[in-house]
Design a protein around this motif. Sequence first.
Motif, mmCIF file in Angstrom:
data_model
loop_
_atom_site.group_PDB
_atom_site.id
_atom_site.type_symbol
_atom_site.label_atom_id
_atom_site.label_comp_id
_atom_site.label_asym_id
_atom_site.label_seq_id
_atom_site.Cartn_x
_atom_site.Cartn_y
_atom_site.Cartn_z
ATOM 1 N N UNK D 41 0.824 -1.318 0.082
ATOM 2 C CA UNK D 41 -0.019 0.187 0.158
ATOM 3 C C UNK D 41 0.911 1.151 0.031
ATOM 4 N N UNK D 42 0.344 2.188 -0.668
ATOM 5 C CA UNK D 42 1.223 3.529 -0.884
ATOM 6 C C UNK D 42 0.868 4.484 0.472
ATOM 7 N N UNK D 43 -0.324 4.103 0.925
ATOM 8 C CA UNK D 43 -0.686 5.030 1.909
ATOM 9 C C UNK D 43 -0.076 5.251 3.081
ATOM 10 N N UNK D 45 3.219 4.667 3.447
ATOM 11 C CA UNK D 45 4.582 5.119 2.953
ATOM 12 C C UNK D 45 4.849 6.452 2.159
ATOM 13 N N UNK D 46 3.834 6.849 1.816
ATOM 14 C CA UNK D 46 4.239 8.057 0.858
ATOM 15 C C UNK D 46 4.907 9.022 1.410
#
Lengths: 378, 378, 378, 378
Positions: D41-43, D45-46
């Motif tokens: 998931x990007x959310x 570690x963005x």
Amino acid sequence: MEIPVTVRFPTDTSLDPGTAPETVERLGELYSDLDRLDLQPLWTQNKQLLSRAPRPKAVPWMWRRVDMIPLAARCAELITISRGGDRRVLALANPGLDGRPFITSTLWAAIQYLGAHESAPAHRHSPGAIRFVLEGEGTFTTVNGDACDMRAGDLVLTPPWHWHDHKNESDAPMTWFDGLDLPLVNHLDATFFEEYPAEAMQPVRGHNLSEQIYRAPGTVPAVASSGVSVYSPLLVYRFADTEQALRSLARDSGAAMVSLEYVNPLSGASVMPTLGCHASRLAPGQRTVTERQVGSQVFVAFRGSGTTVIDGRSFDWGPGDIFVAPSWAAVDHEASTESYLFRVTDAPVLKALGLSRHTVEGRNQDVLGKFVGHAEAP
Amino acid sequence: MEIPVTVRFPTDTSLDPGTAPETVERLGELYSDLDRLDLQPLWTQNKQLLSRAPRPKAVPWMWRRVDMIPLAARCAELITISRGGDRRVLALANPGLDGRPFITSTLWAAIQYLGAHESAPAHRHSPGAIRFVLEGEGTFTTVNGDACDMRAGDLVLTPPWHWHDHKNESDAPMTWFDGLDLPLVNHLDATFFEEYPAEAMQPVRGHNLSEQIYRAPGTVPAVASSGVSVYSPLLVYRFADTEQALRSLARDSGAAMVSLEYVNPLSGASVMPTLGCHASRLAPGQRTVTERQVGSQVFVAFRGSGTTVIDGRSFDWGPGDIFVAPSWAAVDHEASTESYLFRVTDAPVLKALGLSRHTVEGRNQDVLGKFVGHAEAP
Amino acid sequence: MEIPVTVRFPTDTSLDPGTAPETVERLGELYSDLDRLDLQPLWTQNKQLLSRAPRPKAVPWMWRRVDMIPLAARCAELITISRGGDRRVLALANPGLDGRPFITSTLWAAIQYLGAHESAPAHRHSPGAIRFVLEGEGTFTTVNGDACDMRAGDLVLTPPWHWHDHKNESDAPMTWFDGLDLPLVNHLDATFFEEYPAEAMQPVRGHNLSEQIYRAPGTVPAVASSGVSVYSPLLVYRFADTEQALRSLARDSGAAMVSLEYVNPLSGASVMPTLGCHASRLAPGQRTVTERQVGSQVFVAFRGSGTTVIDGRSFDWGPGDIFVAPSWAAVDHEASTESYLFRVTDAPVLKALGLSRHTVEGRNQDVLGKFVGHAEAP
Amino acid sequence: MEIPVTVRFPTDTSLDPGTAPETVERLGELYSDLDRLDLQPLWTQNKQLLSRAPRPKAVPWMWRRVDMIPLAARCAELITISRGGDRRVLALANPGLDGRPFITSTLWAAIQYLGAHESAPAHRHSPGAIRFVLEGEGTFTTVNGDACDMRAGDLVLTPPWHWHDHKNESDAPMTWFDGLDLPLVNHLDATFFEEYPAEAMQPVRGHNLSEQIYRAPGTVPAVASSGVSVYSPLLVYRFADTEQALRSLARDSGAAMVSLEYVNPLSGASVMPTLGCHASRLAPGQRTVTERQVGSQVFVAFRGSGTTVIDGRSFDWGPGDIFVAPSWAAVDHEASTESYLFRVTDAPVLKALGLSRHTVEGRNQDVLGKFVGHAEAP
């Protein structure tokens, strides 16, 4: 005589068994001093640093639509899109890259999922992105005020430092493929990011403005010639056009595969300096030649089905599947039905830096290929 | 004392009335000797050679459709197309150019007329040509085997050294505008010409092949990137597309005139290194700014009507009329109805050679304009 | 039946003897109407306009030092340099060019002569100029404030629109060769000219400033990379350096002739977009291959002696002699002693416009040579 | 309810304290499934992936001559140069880079040491290298047969895929600085390496051949213009020339620092597409402005002494010291005596990829600087 345990011999230092003890001691002291002063001997590690041919950590791999889409839908149920984590994106993490969320050392690949009537707020960043729509419609990506409608097979660009947000105005969820140069830009320590000021979404000036201006093949606004941007000003490329052009190419060539490159209409260059985008049509039942090239390639199967062999590993693909060929991997394709593949690469980077090499297996004798502008031995 | 009559004083030599006779004699001998040895003094003619601003021999002029088409039809009755004079072409001869069949010192402009079921045999030449179709359909121009269908408003390219022939398969005559760089290429002593071997017409590989391959805006065949030609590989540009793109531009801009350039899709450069082609849309009732630019401009009125003022001389135009603005002439336009102008220029030549200058009257104080890359006085 | 004498039949119109009288009458009326409306038929003159290969008006020719220098000295006695005709320049007028003071259709070549302690006032113009010093020293050309000292064999540039004046501070007269693109720039209707405001000579900021900054081979000021001028910022090239470099080249190659191009150090391009400058060293007793190329070449013999054959015509040259090869002429050289030739050409123009062709006699079968980027017949 | 320990919640997932237990369970299952299918998931570690400005791992650092040279001499006593580890090189390992032997993420910097009468055998590799000589003479680097003599202050190039070896023919050891693009080329998975066939050293065609051919500033061999290499054909740049050019620049400018770029004389481009080399002269007692730029900079102090402040950290340097500024660090210099700095950077990479940004502290209001070709917000 004892060597203190704090001495750090480089791990691959092999001492000749007959080495005199005082030499061992002096070596130990030397390596300690080097380490303390932030110096490292090349002779203990040059085999790792200078390999005969590329040895990418990334491995050939495939992610299946049948796995990704349901997972994305489950995410949509549990994870809202909020300012802190403002995209619902699942990154395709190459198993060779030690847990990093990158598909190769230079490319980011992901599935982005937007539920019915959801939107993702505006931001901009120095990494550039391309979007290739896998299925659905009714969503648009707004890029510096130009709302680009997204339909299956379309390519949408969000070039570096352009404000962009996504909005799904339909009653169904929407999924697309994201390709970014993020791993490269991060490695280059060149990443900048900014959230859109004040509002969540930027104002829309109109829909498909760039498409309407660049709709006539081979024409550009007369004012544009004075200052050519390194990013394509054409922000959306329609699959219906691409498909027809590929069919025309195929009819003329008779090859197993024909390909188009998406380009900046102002310059004919790749859509961005860091990303190259191609669409290919594969004729059924014909196997392509086996090729190696320096640089990363991510393939998105859009229509049809077939098999791609990457460094001897076989991947059977169908619509929505995504697979990756690391640098210098041997690649060939064979479609079982008329097929369309989309591909994003870092080829423009390798070309700009003079590092492109390409070889066709069985045709070139030298597996090392040839450099462009390569100087031969005296 | 007598000066022999064979002495040739330069015509603009003005001798001071008090010049001593022996000086006059010595001057006479000097000018004779110079002449005999093919040397010429600069001081007697530098005003002519180095003018404060361009003084083109070509004058602003217009040729009317109502005059040209009937004359072309009369030619068709009396003059057949044969190998010896293998095109039925009427050149627009600028009255300032001493009877030469050129519209300016660098550009050739003409009306070409092909009767029902007539054809013009294949040849090729180093001068490049563009064709802009004024009216009719049912004719095609074959360029290196690619038969490009011609309809009103279309632009067809026959780049340098490409075999080309024309064929009218319809029951009606067909007329188009020819633009060539012939006067420039002749002046550069770079003209080559060849008739097609053996047959009169080259074989046709297919119709509109380049159009089909380049039909998707912003895409090019992937193979093409390796070797970019200086000539556009896209050979035909359709007016229907151009018109829509111009309307999109006009909607966004609100300007009196919006323009597209036709370009080489592989590079974004002009269609040929010597010729630039533009299409403009004029909004009715709005006058453009008055501009000067170095280089020749030939305008073809395609649709609508209006008035163009060139160096103070007014030309009222309608469909099919052709008019010319010499280098550095002050030009403005005002359309009375929504209008479309096609324009061919030598601007790419001036730009490539660093000789472009441009000025907007009343805006720039200096009538001399500015050079691109111009170095100011210390 | 009588045809009115005012009817102008094109001079090369050959009527079939059996042509019916009424057809002759209608043809006469047609040609009259065409003439009246400033239209000209192509079919009567296309052989002249489109030749199989270039047919330059300029002819191979040579001007001898022994003729030119004494004449220039005589001019100095009789003609002062004044504001009205501000250079003492003798133009080499090609006998084929109908009395125009040009050496070819694109190039101006001249001898400029400055007496002891004379100066020529500042001006600037859009045509660009190069100076190649034939003999003497003690004179400098100031270019935008940079006073470039001139010695035998040096090349000095006065790029377009740069202020320039010349000053001889020595007790002896000074002679140099001038090469300009004036005939081309005039033909392009792109000539601008300006006298230096107020004073006759511009202020001098220093001597040989550009030379000092660019003295280290392969280095450029770091600030220069942002905006590269199309004109070389290096204004003077010393013969001593050129000679050594040519000798190094000769030692490596063993060829009959080795050549250097003078370039813009910021881009490697020709010194100006319109003029290319070369220096060549000829080994004694070796004959070069015979070559043709599109474009004009003016040769200045600087040192040594030899023979050049141009389209079958032989020219024996020694120091200070100047000779010209028109476009597409067959040229070869043979030096009798170690010789140095300077050459100025319009090759950058032909290259930029895609019109370069080159052929080596006896090696290429096709006398027409090849275009760069040439498209072959289908 | 318990969450199985095998579930891997992303480390920075913060669950709302009031999250319903079944939601926690479903989230745990979701993250497990994602992990199993190589999706991330990007959310979560963005923030790490998309930073507001670059956050390089490399830190500002300095290596002192007084430390390096004695250590290199000790290595020479204990470590012979052999085929397996064929260079005696000490890499400057940035303490921020987790033990990797790189000075930044893109650049390799090292000290190379060759004892009296030692040599290092020939090889070639796709990473490019530059050598800047710190002290000594009597050594040469042979590059594709051209033996380039090395003296203090000289820059020697060994471009990608050029055979190169080093030979010290003197009675004293020799030390120089090595700069390579190795970390970048490795990251791009583009590294190729080859040992020289058969013999240890390649044959020498001559000494300083490229230097002799390119010795005349602003001239290039005429044959070279047809195919311009992306690597400079000039392989050695002499300090004596550079110093004089810098002094000329300094005299004209009066600035605290003036700089030259070493370039490819065929194109004016950087010496290689991946490496930029500069030489600067600092006037004593003047502080430069404080600048940030995207990309890595390695400085080699050659002559003089001074202080450089990098992101607030002060480094006092003298001859032979080497220090590094990571991307986007604020940098200023002040010399205490007339000083010369050599600098190698990855600036050509950032420029080619459209990622250059530059800001002068206190002058630009926006700390983010500006992109080249940057598109502003709507």
